[in-house]
Design a protein around this motif. Structure first.
Motif, PDB file in Angstrom:
ATOM      1  N   ASP A  55      28.339 -13.434  -1.897  1.00 57.36           N
ATOM      2  CA  ASP A  55      28.287 -13.895  -0.758  1.00 57.36           C
ATOM      3  C   ASP A  55      27.140 -13.462   0.067  1.00 57.36           C
ATOM      4  OD1 ASP A  55      31.108 -15.229  -1.024  1.00 57.36           O
ATOM      5  OD2 ASP A  55      31.760 -12.868  -1.360  1.00 57.36           O
ATOM      6  N   ILE A  56      26.494 -12.628  -0.248  1.00 55.76           N
ATOM      7  CA  ILE A  56      25.473 -12.040   0.689  1.00 55.76           C
ATOM      8  C   ILE A  56      24.662 -11.116  -0.299  1.00 55.76           C
ATOM      9  CG2 ILE A  56      26.475 -10.090   1.963  1.00 55.76           C
ATOM     10  CD1 ILE A  56      25.036 -10.842   4.340  1.00 55.76           C
ATOM     11  N   ALA A  57      23.216 -11.398   0.026  1.00 48.27           N
ATOM     12  CA  ALA A  57      22.349 -10.484  -1.006  1.00 48.27           C
ATOM     13  C   ALA A  57      21.290  -9.921   0.041  1.00 48.27           C
ATOM     14  CB  ALA A  57      21.607 -11.344  -1.868  1.00 48.27           C
ATOM     15  N   LEU A  58      20.663  -8.732  -0.450  1.00 48.53           N
ATOM     16  CA  LEU A  58      19.643  -8.015   0.251  1.00 48.53           C
ATOM     17  C   LEU A  58      18.450  -8.652  -0.571  1.00 48.53           C
ATOM     18  CD1 LEU A  58      20.779  -4.403   0.690  1.00 48.53           C
ATOM     19  CD2 LEU A  58      21.029  -6.334   2.379  1.00 48.53           C
ATOM     20  N   ALA A  59      17.192  -8.930   0.190  1.00 48.97           N
ATOM     21  CA  ALA A  59      15.922  -9.597  -0.500  1.00 48.97           C
ATOM     22  C   ALA A  59      15.041  -8.955   0.151  1.00 48.97           C
ATOM     23  CB  ALA A  59      16.115 -11.019  -0.311  1.00 48.97           C
ATOM     24  N   THR A  60      13.892  -8.636  -0.432  1.00 52.16           N
ATOM     25  CA  THR A  60      12.670  -8.406   0.100  1.00 52.16           C
ATOM     26  C   THR A  60      11.735  -9.721   0.353  1.00 52.16           C
ATOM     27  OG1 THR A  60      11.750  -7.944  -1.996  1.00 52.16           O
ATOM     28  CG2 THR A  60      12.672  -6.112  -0.653  1.00 52.16           C
ATOM     29  N   GLY A  69       0.809  -5.304  -0.148  1.00 53.57           N
ATOM     30  CA  GLY A  69       1.524  -3.998  -0.620  1.00 53.57           C
ATOM     31  C   GLY A  69       3.033  -3.917  -0.301  1.00 53.57           C
ATOM     32  N   ALA A  70       3.458  -2.725  -0.851  1.00 52.02           N
ATOM     33  CA  ALA A  70       4.738  -2.582  -0.713  1.00 52.02           C
ATOM     34  C   ALA A  70       5.290  -2.126   0.744  1.00 52.02           C
ATOM     35  CB  ALA A  70       5.221  -1.329  -1.449  1.00 52.02           C
ATOM     36  N   LYS A  71       4.386  -1.653   1.326  1.00 51.43           N
ATOM     37  CA  LYS A  71       4.525  -1.015   2.858  1.00 51.43           C
ATOM     38  C   LYS A  71       4.617  -2.564   3.739  1.00 51.43           C
ATOM     39  CE  LYS A  71       3.329   3.552   2.607  1.00 51.43           C
ATOM     40  NZ  LYS A  71       2.634   4.498   3.250  1.00 51.43           N
ATOM     41  N   GLY A  72       4.011  -3.545   3.332  1.00 51.72           N
ATOM     42  CA  GLY A  72       4.270  -4.863   4.189  1.00 51.72           C
ATOM     43  C   GLY A  72       5.584  -5.597   3.788  1.00 51.72           C
ATOM     44  N   GLU A 120      13.965  -2.494  11.276  1.00 52.31           N
ATOM     45  CA  GLU A 120      12.473  -3.101  11.856  1.00 52.31           C
ATOM     46  C   GLU A 120      11.709  -3.418  10.743  1.00 52.31           C
ATOM     47  OE1 GLU A 120      10.948   0.585  13.998  1.00 52.31           O
ATOM     48  OE2 GLU A 120      12.932   1.169  14.194  1.00 52.31           O
ATOM     49  N   ALA A 121      11.124  -4.381  10.581  1.00 55.69           N
ATOM     50  CA  ALA A 121      10.340  -5.043   9.557  1.00 55.69           C
ATOM     51  C   ALA A 121       9.494  -4.072   9.017  1.00 55.69           C
ATOM     52  CB  ALA A 121       9.563  -6.320   9.985  1.00 55.69           C
ATOM     53  N   GLU A 122       8.647  -3.071   9.704  1.00 57.72           N
ATOM     54  CA  GLU A 122       7.730  -2.310   9.258  1.00 57.72           C
ATOM     55  C   GLU A 122       8.208  -1.079   8.476  1.00 57.72           C
ATOM     56  OE1 GLU A 122       8.217  -2.826  12.394  1.00 57.72           O
ATOM     57  OE2 GLU A 122       6.513  -4.515  12.829  1.00 57.72           O
ATOM     58  N   LYS A 123       9.667  -1.136   8.311  1.00 58.44           N
ATOM     59  CA  LYS A 123      10.089   0.116   7.732  1.00 58.44           C
ATOM     60  C   LYS A 123      10.929  -0.431   6.198  1.00 58.44           C
ATOM     61  CE  LYS A 123      10.576   3.353  11.380  1.00 58.44           C
ATOM     62  NZ  LYS A 123      11.746   4.161  12.453  1.00 58.44           N
ATOM     63  N   GLY A 124      10.600  -1.951   6.210  1.00 58.72           N
ATOM     64  CA  GLY A 124      11.384  -2.402   5.292  1.00 58.72           C
ATOM     65  C   GLY A 124      11.331  -1.774   3.926  1.00 58.72           C
ATOM     66  N   ILE A 125      10.367  -1.259   3.485  1.00 58.70           N
ATOM     67  CA  ILE A 125      10.176  -0.562   2.142  1.00 58.70           C
ATOM     68  C   ILE A 125      11.059   0.531   1.953  1.00 58.70           C
ATOM     69  CG2 ILE A 125       8.216   0.805   2.797  1.00 58.70           C
ATOM     70  CD1 ILE A 125       9.116  -0.667  -0.717  1.00 58.70           C
ATOM     71  N   ALA A 202      22.353  13.946   2.580  1.00 55.84           N
ATOM     72  CA  ALA A 202      20.971  13.544   3.158  1.00 55.84           C
ATOM     73  C   ALA A 202      20.915  11.994   3.640  1.00 55.84           C
ATOM     74  CB  ALA A 202      19.877  13.804   2.081  1.00 55.84           C
ATOM     75  N   SER A 203      22.062  11.358   3.324  1.00 53.41           N
ATOM     76  CA  SER A 203      22.114   9.846   3.525  1.00 53.41           C
ATOM     77  C   SER A 203      21.698   9.604   5.097  1.00 53.41           C
ATOM     78  CB  SER A 203      23.419   9.300   3.080  1.00 53.41           C
ATOM     79  OG  SER A 203      24.414   9.994   3.713  1.00 53.41           O
ATOM     80  N   GLY A 204      21.897  10.398   6.033  1.00 56.57           N
ATOM     81  CA  GLY A 204      21.682  10.136   7.289  1.00 56.57           C
ATOM     82  C   GLY A 204      20.297  10.427   7.701  1.00 56.57           C
ATOM     83  N   ASP A 205      19.376  10.932   6.859  1.00 54.02           N
ATOM     84  CA  ASP A 205      17.968  10.946   7.128  1.00 54.02           C
ATOM     85  C   ASP A 205      17.181   9.559   7.531  1.00 54.02           C
ATOM     86  OD1 ASP A 205      18.504  13.487   6.871  1.00 54.02           O
ATOM     87  OD2 ASP A 205      16.939  14.033   5.204  1.00 54.02           O
ATOM     88  N   ARG A 206      16.447   9.864   8.301  1.00 59.29           N
ATOM     89  CA  ARG A 206      15.617   8.626   8.669  1.00 59.29           C
ATOM     90  C   ARG A 206      14.044   9.091   8.449  1.00 59.29           C
ATOM     91  NH1 ARG A 206      19.562   6.735   7.787  1.00 59.29           N
ATOM     92  NH2 ARG A 206      21.013   5.700   9.091  1.00 59.29           N
ATOM     93  N   PRO A 207      13.146   8.213   8.380  1.00 56.03           N
ATOM     94  CA  PRO A 207      11.424   8.528   8.097  1.00 56.03           C
ATOM     95  C   PRO A 207      11.366   9.121   9.432  1.00 56.03           C
ATOM     96  CG  PRO A 207      11.991   6.323   7.087  1.00 56.03           C
ATOM     97  CD  PRO A 207      13.335   6.652   8.018  1.00 56.03           C
ATOM     98  N   PRO A 208      10.270  10.240   9.373  1.00 57.79           N
ATOM     99  CA  PRO A 208      10.119  10.868   8.160  1.00 57.79           C
ATOM    100  C   PRO A 208      10.888  11.863   7.560  1.00 57.79           C
ATOM    101  CG  PRO A 208       9.100  12.013   9.951  1.00 57.79           C
ATOM    102  CD  PRO A 208       9.755  10.932  10.545  1.00 57.79           C
TER     103      PRO A 208
END
Length: 398
Positions: A55-60, A69-72, A120-125, A202-208
Motif C-alpha cells: 500500500d505504501i513503499a519507501l523509495a530513494t 552520490g549516496a549523500k544526495g 529532511e532531504a539532506e539526511k535521506g541517506i 540506540a534506535s532513538g539516536d540521530r546524526p551525529p
C-alpha cells in the motif's frame, strides 16, 4: 466508523536500481517538488519487493540540484494510489525466482509518481541506512526461523526413518550432522537477540550518532552475516539427512534451503556487510564498545576459560587490522566478519548459561569454540549434548 482499528497497510522498501545494486549512490531516480507538499518521482526500481501488494513503499530519489552520490539521496513515502485514486506507478513485470515466491518481486517504473518527503532531504541517506538496519535484523530473524524449521524437519525425519536396521538418528554420523545444525542454530539465535537489543537501545539516536549506535550497527552487520551463512549450511545438511527425497519439491526441506539462500543476498550481500563492518570499525571505532561489552559479558560467563578464550581470539583478530593495507583489510574482511560472529556467539552463549543456569548453553558454546573457532573436529561426547539440547527444547524423547 468510530472505535474500529485502522485498516492494515502493507509496506515495502524500493531502493535497488539496475545500474547500482547495493551502490545506492549510483541511483538515478529523480524528485521534483509538486503541489500541495507532494513530490514527483521519475525513475526505475529493479527489485521492488511486495510490488502489486504494498500500500505504501519507501523509495530513494535524488532531488533536483542535490549533490551526487549516496549523500544526495532523499527518502520518500510512495503510496500505491494517487490522490485521484489511480495507480501511482507502473508494475512492468514480476520476477521469476528460485525462492521466496510467496513474496512478489517486480520492476516498478515511476512516471511523475506522487510521493511525500520524509524528514529532511539532506539526511535521506541516514534514514535509508536506519531502514536497512531494521531490514537486516529482520533478515537475521528470518534466517533463524528457516534454519530452525529445517532442523526440526530433519530431526523428525531421522527419528522415524529406518536404514540399515535402525533409526537414522541412531547412526553417529546423523547425530553429528544434527549436532552441528543445532549449535549453529543456537549461536544464530543468541547473536540475533543481542543485535536487536542493541538496536532498540540506540534506535532513538540521530546524526551525529553515538558510539552505542555505531556498536549496534556493527553488531547488525555481524548478525546478518552469521545467521545467513548458518542458515545456508543448516538447510543444506537437512536436505542431506533426507537423502534423495530431500531434493524433491514434495518435501518441504528443499524449499527451506532455497529460502535460506536469499538471506546472504537480501538487504546487502555478505560482501557489503563486510565492507560496512570495516567502515564502522575504521571510521567509527565501533569495535571499542564491542570489546568493552564482550569483555564484561565474558567476565560474567558460566565458563570463564571458554568465554575468555573467545574474547582473546576476538581481540587478536581485530588487532590484526592495524598491520594491513586498505586492500588487504578488504580482502580479509569477510573472514573477520565471520570470526567476530562466532566469537561473540561463544561469549553470549556462555553468558546465557550463567544467566539462565542452563549448562547446555555452555556445552554449545564449547562446541562452537572448538569446532568453529579452533577448527577442531566434533567428538562423540557431542551426542550427549544433542540429547540435552533436544530435552531442553521439549522435543520428542530419543
Amino acid at each position: 466508523m468510530a472505535g474500529l482499528a485502522e485498516p492494515l497497510m502493507l509496506g515495502a522498501t524500493w531502493f535497488t536500481e539496475i545500474q547500482g545494486g547495493s551502490d545506492l549512490g549510483a541511483n538515478t531516480t529523480t524528485a521534483v517538488r509538486g503541489e500541495g507538499g507532494k513530490w514527483l518521482l521519475n525513475g526505475y526500481k529493479y527489485f521492488a519487493s511486495g510490488a502489486g501488494l504494498a500500500d505504501i513503499a519507501l523509495a530513494t530519489a535524488r532531488p533536483k540540484g542535490a549533490r551526487s552520490g549516496a549523500k544526495g539521496l532523499a527518502l520518500f513515502a510512495v503510496p500505491r494510489l494517487r490522490g485521484d485514486g489511480s495507480l501511482n506507478f507502473y508494475l512492468r513485470r514480476l520476477k521469476e525466482k528460485s525462492g521466496t515466491v510467496a513474496v512478489p518481486t517486480g520492476e516498478v517504473e515511476f512516471i511523475d509518481t506522487e510521493a511525500y518527503l520524509l524528514g529532511e532531504a539532506e539526511k535521506g541517506i541516514y534514514y535509508t541506512l536506519e531502514d536497512l538496519m531494521v531490514s537486516r535484523l529482520a533478515n537475521a530473524a528470518g534466517a533463524v526461523g528457516v534454519s530452525r524449521k529445517a532442523y526440526l524437519e530433519a530431526y523428525m525425519y531421522t527419528l522415524h526413518r529406518r536404514a540399515f536396521g535402525k533409526r537414522v538418528i541412531d547412526h553417529p554420523l546423523a547425530r553429528r550432522d544434527l549436532l552441528e545444525m543445532e549449535i549453529l542454530n543456537l549461536e544464530s539465535l543468541a547473536i540475533t537477540h543481542k543485535a536487536i537489543d542493541l538496536f532498540e537501545k540506540a534506535s532513538g539516536d540521530r546524526p551525529p550518532y553515538t558510539r552505542q549506535y555505531h556498536y549496534a550497527r556493527l553488531m547488525t552487520h555481524i548478525a546478518k552475516n552469521l545467521t545467513a551463512e548458518n542458515a545456508a549450511r543448516v538447510t543444506m545438511l537437512a536436505m542431506e539427512l533426507f537423502g534423495g527425497v530431500g531434493f524433491l519439491s514434495e518435501y518441504m526441506v528443499e524449499r527451506w534451503h532455497r529460502e535460506a539462500l536469499i538471506t546472504p543476498i537480501w538487504e546487502g550481500t555478505s560482501n557489503i556487510q563486510a565492507l560496512d563492518m570495516l567502515e564502522a570499525i575504521v571510521g567509527k571505532n565501533a569495535h571499542e564498545p564491542l570489546l568493552e561489552d564482550m569483555g564484561q559479558l565474558a567476565r560474567e560467563a558460566y565458563d570463564h576459560e571458554v568465554a575468555g578464550s573467545a574474547y582473546e581470539f576476538m581481540k587478536r583478530r581485530l588487532s590484526g587490522l592495524a598491520g594491513m593495507s586498505p586492500a588487504e583489510a578488504e580482502f580479509n574482511a569477510k573472514y573477520l566478519l565471520e570470526d567476530l560472529g562466532h566469537a561473540a556467539s561463544v561469549i553470549l552463549l556462555e553468558n546465557m548459561a550463567s544467566t539462565l543456569d542452563e549448562e547446555v548453553y555452555h556445552r554449545a558454546a564449547e562446541l562452537v569454540y572448538r569446532y568453529v573457532l579452533a577448527r577442531k573436529p566434533l567428538e562423540n561426547p557431542g551426542t550427549r549434548v544433542l540429547e540435552e539440547i533436544i530435552s531442553l527444547q521439549g522435543s520428542l524423547p530419543l
